[in-house]
Enzyme design. Structure first.
Site, PDB file in Angstrom:
ATOM      1  N   ARG A  53       1.924  17.247  12.383  1.00  0.00           N
ATOM      2  CA  ARG A  53       3.630  18.647  12.756  1.00  0.00           C
ATOM      3  C   ARG A  53       2.801  19.475  11.916  1.00  0.00           C
ATOM      4  O   ARG A  53       3.336  19.336  10.602  1.00  0.00           O
ATOM      5  CB  ARG A  53       4.224  17.589  12.118  1.00  0.00           C
ATOM      6  N   GLU A  77      -9.284  12.665   8.797  1.00  0.00           N
ATOM      7  CA  GLU A  77      -8.634  14.072   7.959  1.00  0.00           C
ATOM      8  C   GLU A  77     -10.019  14.600   7.967  1.00  0.00           C
ATOM      9  O   GLU A  77      -9.634  15.876   8.106  1.00  0.00           O
ATOM     10  CB  GLU A  77      -8.534  13.912   6.625  1.00  0.00           C
ATOM     11  N   THR A 112      -4.590   6.597   0.460  1.00  0.00           N
ATOM     12  CA  THR A 112      -5.616   7.335   0.490  1.00  0.00           C
ATOM     13  C   THR A 112      -5.994   8.343  -0.824  1.00  0.00           C
ATOM     14  O   THR A 112      -5.162   9.069  -0.571  1.00  0.00           O
ATOM     15  CB  THR A 112      -5.371   8.373   1.988  1.00  0.00           C
ATOM     16  N   ASP A 131      -8.946   0.358   3.005  1.00  0.00           N
ATOM     17  CA  ASP A 131      -7.728   0.476   3.809  1.00  0.00           C
ATOM     18  C   ASP A 131      -8.479   0.845   4.841  1.00  0.00           C
ATOM     19  O   ASP A 131      -8.119   1.641   5.562  1.00  0.00           O
ATOM     20  CB  ASP A 131      -6.897   0.619   2.692  1.00  0.00           C
ATOM     21  N   GLN A 184      -3.605   1.976  15.169  1.00  0.00           N
ATOM     22  CA  GLN A 184      -2.287   2.169  14.139  1.00  0.00           C
ATOM     23  C   GLN A 184      -1.338   3.432  15.540  1.00  0.00           C
ATOM     24  O   GLN A 184      -0.342   3.205  15.739  1.00  0.00           O
ATOM     25  CB  GLN A 184      -2.749   3.188  13.153  1.00  0.00           C
ATOM     26  N   THR A 207      -9.184  -5.649   4.330  1.00  0.00           N
ATOM     27  CA  THR A 207      -8.962  -5.393   3.033  1.00  0.00           C
ATOM     28  C   THR A 207     -10.122  -4.882   2.465  1.00  0.00           C
ATOM     29  O   THR A 207     -10.064  -6.343   1.634  1.00  0.00           O
ATOM     30  CB  THR A 207      -7.983  -4.752   2.623  1.00  0.00           C
ATOM     31  N   GLU A 254      -9.323   4.512  -1.473  1.00  0.00           N
ATOM     32  CA  GLU A 254      -7.930   3.950  -2.456  1.00  0.00           C
ATOM     33  C   GLU A 254      -9.130   3.840  -3.471  1.00  0.00           C
ATOM     34  O   GLU A 254      -9.972   2.758  -3.721  1.00  0.00           O
ATOM     35  CB  GLU A 254      -7.208   3.454  -1.966  1.00  0.00           C
ATOM     36  N   HIS A 299      -3.119  13.955   1.064  1.00  0.00           N
ATOM     37  CA  HIS A 299      -3.932  12.997   1.910  1.00  0.00           C
ATOM     38  C   HIS A 299      -2.333  13.541   3.499  1.00  0.00           C
ATOM     39  O   HIS A 299      -2.029  13.408   4.089  1.00  0.00           O
ATOM     40  CB  HIS A 299      -3.440  12.278   1.697  1.00  0.00           C
ATOM     41  N   LYS A 324      -4.091  -1.705  10.922  1.00  0.00           N
ATOM     42  CA  LYS A 324      -4.329  -2.496   9.262  1.00  0.00           C
ATOM     43  C   LYS A 324      -4.834  -3.830   8.767  1.00  0.00           C
ATOM     44  O   LYS A 324      -5.827  -3.817   7.328  1.00  0.00           O
ATOM     45  CB  LYS A 324      -3.228  -1.807   8.246  1.00  0.00           C
ATOM     46  N   ARG A 373      -7.237   3.421  13.499  1.00  0.00           N
ATOM     47  CA  ARG A 373      -6.131   5.060  13.979  1.00  0.00           C
ATOM     48  C   ARG A 373      -5.894   5.193  15.658  1.00  0.00           C
ATOM     49  O   ARG A 373      -4.847   5.323  15.390  1.00  0.00           O
ATOM     50  CB  ARG A 373      -7.285   6.365  13.641  1.00  0.00           C
ATOM     51  N   TYR A 415       2.482   2.574  15.664  1.00  0.00           N
ATOM     52  CA  TYR A 415       2.831   2.454  13.930  1.00  0.00           C
ATOM     53  C   TYR A 415       5.242   2.633  14.266  1.00  0.00           C
ATOM     54  O   TYR A 415       5.605   2.450  13.160  1.00  0.00           O
ATOM     55  CB  TYR A 415       2.874   3.295  13.415  1.00  0.00           C
ATOM     56  N   GLU A 417     -10.665   4.376   4.375  1.00  0.00           N
ATOM     57  CA  GLU A 417      -9.502   5.416   2.703  1.00  0.00           C
ATOM     58  C   GLU A 417      -9.990   4.453   2.012  1.00  0.00           C
ATOM     59  O   GLU A 417      -9.724   3.673   1.366  1.00  0.00           O
ATOM     60  CB  GLU A 417      -8.323   4.722   3.528  1.00  0.00           C
ATOM     61  N   ASP A 436       0.721  -1.305   0.077  1.00  0.00           N
ATOM     62  CA  ASP A 436      -0.048   0.365  -0.232  1.00  0.00           C
ATOM     63  C   ASP A 436       0.855   1.730  -0.489  1.00  0.00           C
ATOM     64  O   ASP A 436       1.610   1.269   1.225  1.00  0.00           O
ATOM     65  CB  ASP A 436      -0.631  -0.288   1.194  1.00  0.00           C
TER      66      ASP A 436
HETATM   67 MN    MN Z   1      -3.925   2.778   2.800  1.00  0.00          MN
END
Ligand code: MN
Length: 436
Positions: free
Chosen positions: A152, A383, A369, A242, A249, A266, A210, A143, A262, A246, A253, A208, A136
């Site tokens: 950030r 988002e 995404t 996907d 994740q 899928t 995609e 995104h 994840k 969150r 991660y 997500e 992926d």
């Molecule tokens: Mn993805």
């Protein structure tokens, strides 16, 4: 690079399968996507036309294929698309042309061909092939910027984003076709104000939006695929959800990337839209500005810059259980365009193999995404609701920060052009269930 249009793209073609000629039909005669369906006898390779499916093995039995299309059809008899996908692209074109002729208005063989049709609503769609590997990517700059801003605010884009298409290796065993139940995953998570992690059902379950694409012809280990040849290795595309937890994740991660947040599921749309069907919708892939860093030579190809992009319009709708009970129609929550992608699917193939990695027939590659630059174009809840801080309101008055049990998420994709017939991708849907 092969983007020449041929008689199968002719917008004046009509099919004797009348549902294929309806406005807004995803599968007109110019599309002819490949898939695998299941009936009481077994698994069969088929081509979608309107609300019908042409069973290739039946058409083969009746002797409707000759020459190169015969070889192609012989590679469709095992109930999986892998054998066909592993052939040279001229065989994919040959069977497409023959099926296009057989389904056209005025075809003299219509009575025979009619016996090879099954109604799509009477069969179950399966995965199109055995998917050995699933990678992926993360190729939408919108995104990457919007999701990055949450973490950030000053430097949302990671320093590598404009130099290479970023990806992670994902899980193939949990890829299923549209309609598969989405069981809310359980796992570990730790909110910022918690000292220790806790365990339970994810509270930040997301989708997500995609696109996926399937590898046709493989490359051998140690032999990178040049950008000018990447197209020959792509069989076609599908929609891909996907699903992402969150909270799981965010805790797991670092430092190796996504894992259990994840890999629980899928979902893909079961019909593969071939690159040949997508030819009328090829556009420039060049989204780089003069301030962007120069690319390394292996990611530069003039044809890729001119025609590496794909003009595919995407849409996400949601229908909660309460909306369903009150007969409130699904609500559109996102529209975005694959035309806005920063990296082309061909650059993804080339970058994936530049170290000598071999891609196998049937491997699935996700785009990441797909979000657009404007409001209403976010490809996931993370988002759209800014990490859950700005909920959206559904038509039944309820709010959503992330997915709730009973919610159904539906993806759709269309390719539209002033002088070409609109084609679509079919369904990619899933309903959330608690996993008790
Ligand atoms: Mn993805």
């Amino acid at each position: 690079m092969n983007i020449e249009l041929n008689e199968t793209h002719n917008p004046s073609l009509k099919s004797w399968v009348l549902s294929a000629n309806m406005k807004d039909c995803d599968f007109p005669i110019q599309n002819l996507p490949f898939g695998v369906f299941k009936d009481t006898i077994g698994h069969h390779v088929g081509i979608a036309i309107g609300d019908q499916i042409l069973d290739i093995s039946k058409a083969h039995q009746l002797g409707l294929f000759t020459d190169e299309s015969l070889k192609a059809a012989e590679h469709c008899l095992k109930g999986s698309l892998e054998p066909l996908m592993s052939l040279e692209s001229k065989y994919w074109s040959a069977i497409r042309l023959t099926v296009s002729s057989l389904l056209r208005e005025g075809c003299a063989l219509r009575n025979k061909v009619e016996t090879c049709l099954v109604e799509a609503k009477n069969v179950e769609m399966l995965l199109p092939c055995r998917i050995g590997d699933f990678t992926d990517f993360f190729t939408s700059i919108h995104h990457a910027t919007n999701a990055g801003k949450l973490m950030r605010p000053d430097s949302p884009l990671m320093p590598n984003f404009k130099h290479l298409p970023v990806a992670y290796h994902s899980r193939s065993s949990s890829i299923f076709a549209s309609g598969t139940k989405v069981l809310r995953p359980h796992g570990q998570f730790k909110a910022k104000d918690q000292e220790l992690p806790s365990f339970g059902p994810s509270r930040r379950l997301d989708f997500e939006l995609e696109l996926g694409f399937f590898i046709g012809k493989s490359n051998s280990i140690g032999s990178p695929i040049q950008l000018s040849e990447a197209e020959d290795h792509v069989f076609g595309m599908c929609l891909l959800n996907d699903w992402s937890a969150r909270d799981i994740q965010a805790w797991e991660y670092q430092p190796l990337g996504p894992f259990l947040g994840k890999s629980f599921l899928t979902t893909i749309s079961p019909w593969i839209i071939t690159l040949e069907a997508l030819r009328p919708f090829r556009i420039s892939s060049l989204k780089r500005s003069s301030q962007d860093p120069a690319l390394l030579p292996y990611l530069i190809d003039l044809n890729d810059q001119k025609f590496g992009g794909l003009d595919i319009q995407l849409e996400v709708s949601i229908q909660s259980q309460n909306m369903k009970e009150k007969n409130i129609a699904p609500q559109s929550i996102t529209k975005s365009s694959f035309a806005d992608q920063y990296w082309s699917i061909f650059q993804m193939v080339t970058h994936h193999t530049v170290n000598g990695c071999n891609l196998n027939t049937g491997d699935l590659i996700g785009s990441g995404t797909v979000s657009g630059p404007n409001e209403g174009e976010s490809g996931c809840f993370l988002e759209m609701t800014q990490g859950g801080s700005k909920p959206i309101t559904l038509k039944d008055g309820s709010e959503r920060r992330f997915l709730e049990d009973g919610d159904e998420i539906m993806f759709a994709a269309k390719c539209k052009h002033a002088t070409h017939t609109t084609i679509g991708f079919g369904e990619c849907r899933g309903i959330i269930y608690p996993n008790n």
